[in-house]
Write an enzyme that holds these catalytic residues in place. Structure first.
Site, PDB file in Angstrom:
ATOM      1  N   LYS A  92       0.848  -1.207   0.000  1.00  5.94           N
ATOM      2  CA  LYS A  92       0.000   0.000   0.000  1.00  5.94           C
ATOM      3  C   LYS A  92       0.880   1.254   0.000  1.00  5.94           C
ATOM      4  O   LYS A  92       0.559   2.242  -0.648  1.00  5.94           O
ATOM      5  CB  LYS A  92      -0.921   0.010   1.223  1.00  5.94           C
ATOM      6  CG  LYS A  92      -2.050  -1.026   1.152  1.00  5.94           C
ATOM      7  CD  LYS A  92      -3.277  -0.428   0.518  1.00  5.94           C
ATOM      8  CE  LYS A  92      -4.305  -1.333  -0.073  1.00  5.94           C
ATOM      9  NZ  LYS A  92      -4.556  -2.626   0.373  1.00  5.94           N
ATOM     10  N   LYS A 113      -2.892 -12.448  -7.605  1.00  2.00           N
ATOM     11  CA  LYS A 113      -4.146 -12.895  -6.978  1.00  2.00           C
ATOM     12  C   LYS A 113      -5.306 -12.002  -7.420  1.00  2.00           C
ATOM     13  O   LYS A 113      -5.099 -10.834  -7.771  1.00  2.00           O
ATOM     14  CB  LYS A 113      -3.994 -12.912  -5.453  1.00  2.00           C
ATOM     15  CG  LYS A 113      -3.865 -11.548  -4.860  1.00  2.00           C
ATOM     16  CD  LYS A 113      -4.134 -11.514  -3.377  1.00  2.00           C
ATOM     17  CE  LYS A 113      -4.164 -10.057  -2.969  1.00  2.00           C
ATOM     18  NZ  LYS A 113      -4.675  -9.646  -1.768  1.00  2.00           N
ATOM     19  N   LYS A 129      -9.555  -6.556  -5.879  1.00  2.00           N
ATOM     20  CA  LYS A 129     -10.354  -5.400  -6.301  1.00  2.00           C
ATOM     21  C   LYS A 129      -9.445  -4.333  -6.921  1.00  2.00           C
ATOM     22  O   LYS A 129      -9.788  -3.711  -7.902  1.00  2.00           O
ATOM     23  CB  LYS A 129     -11.070  -4.795  -5.084  1.00  2.00           C
ATOM     24  CG  LYS A 129     -12.121  -5.721  -4.469  1.00  2.00           C
ATOM     25  CD  LYS A 129     -12.484  -5.323  -3.035  1.00  2.00           C
ATOM     26  CE  LYS A 129     -13.198  -6.438  -2.289  1.00  2.00           C
ATOM     27  NZ  LYS A 129     -13.371  -6.208  -0.847  1.00  2.00           N
TER      28      LYS A 129
HETATM   29  P1  TYM Z   1     -10.447  -8.176   2.333  1.00  2.00           P
HETATM   30  O1  TYM Z   1     -11.650  -7.316   2.411  1.00  2.00           O
HETATM   31  O2  TYM Z   1      -9.350  -7.749   1.419  1.00  2.00           O
HETATM   32  O3  TYM Z   1     -10.846  -9.645   1.909  1.00  2.00           O
HETATM   33  C1  TYM Z   1     -11.855 -10.411   2.570  1.00  2.00           C
HETATM   34  C2  TYM Z   1     -11.425 -11.873   2.609  1.00  2.00           C
HETATM   35  O4  TYM Z   1     -11.229 -12.394   1.283  1.00  2.00           O
HETATM   36  C3  TYM Z   1      -9.929 -13.003   1.198  1.00  2.00           C
HETATM   37  N1  TYM Z   1      -9.403 -12.827  -0.180  1.00  2.00           N
HETATM   38  C4  TYM Z   1      -8.899 -13.822  -0.918  1.00  2.00           C
HETATM   39  N2  TYM Z   1      -8.739 -15.137  -0.667  1.00  2.00           N
HETATM   40  C5  TYM Z   1      -8.206 -15.899  -1.661  1.00  2.00           C
HETATM   41  N3  TYM Z   1      -7.831 -15.420  -2.881  1.00  2.00           N
HETATM   42  C6  TYM Z   1      -7.976 -14.097  -3.176  1.00  2.00           C
HETATM   43  N4  TYM Z   1      -7.631 -13.636  -4.365  1.00  2.00           N
HETATM   44  C7  TYM Z   1      -8.530 -13.240  -2.168  1.00  2.00           C
HETATM   45  N5  TYM Z   1      -8.808 -11.916  -2.109  1.00  2.00           N
HETATM   46  C8  TYM Z   1      -9.341 -11.678  -0.883  1.00  2.00           C
HETATM   47  C9  TYM Z   1      -9.087 -12.249   2.209  1.00  2.00           C
HETATM   48  O5  TYM Z   1      -7.951 -12.989   2.600  1.00  2.00           O
HETATM   49  C10 TYM Z   1     -10.086 -12.055   3.345  1.00  2.00           C
HETATM   50  O6  TYM Z   1     -10.146 -13.202   4.156  1.00  2.00           O
HETATM   51  N6  TYM Z   1      -7.799  -6.953   6.397  1.00  2.00           N
HETATM   52  C11 TYM Z   1      -8.931  -7.748   5.944  1.00  2.00           C
HETATM   53  C12 TYM Z   1     -10.230  -7.464   6.679  1.00  2.00           C
HETATM   54  C13 TYM Z   1     -10.178  -7.603   8.168  1.00  2.00           C
HETATM   55  C14 TYM Z   1     -10.092  -8.809   8.917  1.00  2.00           C
HETATM   56  C15 TYM Z   1     -10.130  -8.429  10.282  1.00  2.00           C
HETATM   57  C16 TYM Z   1      -9.978 -10.147   8.546  1.00  2.00           C
HETATM   58  C17 TYM Z   1     -10.248  -6.576   9.069  1.00  2.00           C
HETATM   59  N7  TYM Z   1     -10.217  -7.076  10.343  1.00  2.00           N
HETATM   60  C18 TYM Z   1     -10.054  -9.376  11.308  1.00  2.00           C
HETATM   61  C19 TYM Z   1      -9.904 -11.107   9.583  1.00  2.00           C
HETATM   62  C20 TYM Z   1      -9.939 -10.710  10.915  1.00  2.00           C
HETATM   63  C21 TYM Z   1      -9.149  -7.474   4.465  1.00  2.00           C
HETATM   64  O7  TYM Z   1      -8.780  -6.446   3.964  1.00  2.00           O
HETATM   65  O8  TYM Z   1      -9.866  -8.431   3.795  1.00  2.00           O
END
Ligand code: TYM
Length: 332
Positions: A111, A191, A194
């Protein structure tokens, strides 16, 4: 029951990476754990966004999660900013977190490179808020995709730091992965994400999905229809592994390696199997987004009340341990 916590950012439509990398697990595990799922809007404000769009995005994400199979009765789905304790605990954790640990986080480094012109403190502190999210509910199991594993490990570190400084308070949580923890993007290079514009959204129409899938790269060695391919080098094959069952899976593998089927046939079969998963989600979303919207809003409201009660307990306990309790006279 053990406590499960996970979160997702309201930063765009849910894609196959979210769904097969994480959400499918949330749906399965909600029957085995006390499950908290948070729409993490406080995390989402660390990157540029349009404030007037945020409320709509939050509701949309919650609606999509319900459409994906999150059970309104079983899972406590809530909006992070509705529970002030998350930010309180973040500050307490900030005071025990070494700066170097945050600077080493892969997501922060990505980031920082992406937003070079304006790197805000929130981007650096992001994992501390994530640790607070999990630990305020004493979460033990954290189902995520591979990209979040480092943050879960960091959360264990935070719990350890806190417990050793102030006494046993927080559990050491475990990340839980699906069998597809890193779903590739349509470009095949990175991967699905978004921010990379290489996604297939779970709510997209079959026509829109086909417009993305039909021109997608496959095994570069299959230049002509008659060239045999190596499925393991093909993004579409990695997608078949998500949605195609046996014996069709073996049939497609053999068809590719013997040039028995062409890439377009292979893509058509993937699309057909994918739509078996996505059609019902899109239909449920349609129902919920229409007449069910009020029900979703009410549920989020009620869940926030539950979360504030649980979070409030943890904050009281943490403050007590840290000497922040309301005891005005100093004991001699
Ligand atoms: P976020 O919003 O980016 O993604 C949500 C979930 O989707 C998974 N994910 C993927 N898994 C496999 N392949 C991909 N290409 C892929 N893209 C996204 C992410 O690993 C995630 O599980 N920081 C976190 C949100 C968060 C969180 C938390 C998660 C905030 N607090 C506490 C767990 C516990 C995030 O940005 O996820």
């Amino acid at each position: 029951m053990k406590v499960l916590f996970t979160g997702i950012q309201p930063t765009g439509d849910i894609h196959l990476g979210n769904y097969f990398g994480a959400i499918a697990n949330w749906v399965r595990l909600q029957h085995e754990y006390t499950s908290y799922i948070s729409v993490v809007d406080l995390h989402a404000v660390t990157i540029p966004y349009e404030p007037s769009e945020m409320p709509g995005r939050v509701i949309d994400l919650a609606t999509t999660l319900y459409a994906c199979g999150i059970d309104m009765e079983k899972t406590i789905l809530f909006v992070q900013s509705e529970v002030p304790g998350h930010a309180d605990l973040t500050w307490m954790f900030n005071a025990i977190t070494p700066l170097g640990e945050l600077e080493r986080m892969t997501q922060f480094k990505d980031k920082r490179d992406q937003f070079r012109a304006s790197v805000n403190v929130g981007l650096l502190d992001y994992p501390v808020l994530q640790a607070a999210d999990i630990l305020i509910y004493k979460g033990e199991v954290v189902p995520v995709g591979e990209d979040q594993v480092q943050h879960v490990e960091f959360t264990r570190e935070v719990a350890r730091h806190f417990n050793s400084r102030y006494g046993p308070t927080f559990p050491e949580c475990q990340a839980l992965l699906t069998k597809s923890p890193r779903v590739l993007g349509l470009d095949g290079d990175s991967k699905m994400s978004k921010s990379k514009g290489n996604t297939i959204g779970v709510l997209e129409t079959p026509e829109k999905i086909w417009a993305k899938v039909s021109p997608a790269k496959t095994d570069p060695a299959r230049v002509r229809r008659t060239d045999p391919g190596t499925p393991e080098k093909c993004t579409i094959w990695s997608y078949h592994l998500l949605v195609t069952q046996e014996p069709e899976l073996t049939e497609i593998h053999n068809g590719c390696t013997t040039a028995g089927i062409g890439c377009i046939d292979c893509k058509k079969r993937f699309q057909a199997n994918l739509m078996k998963v996505l059609d019902p989600i899109r239909e449920r979303y349609g129902e919920l987004a229409g007449s069910g919207r009020k029900m979703v809003e009410d549920r989020l409201e009620a869940n926030a009340v539950k979360c504030r009660a649980v979070a409030g307990e943890t904050i009281r306990e943490a403050k007590g341990k840290m000497g922040l309790k309301k005891v005005w006279k100093i004991e001699s």
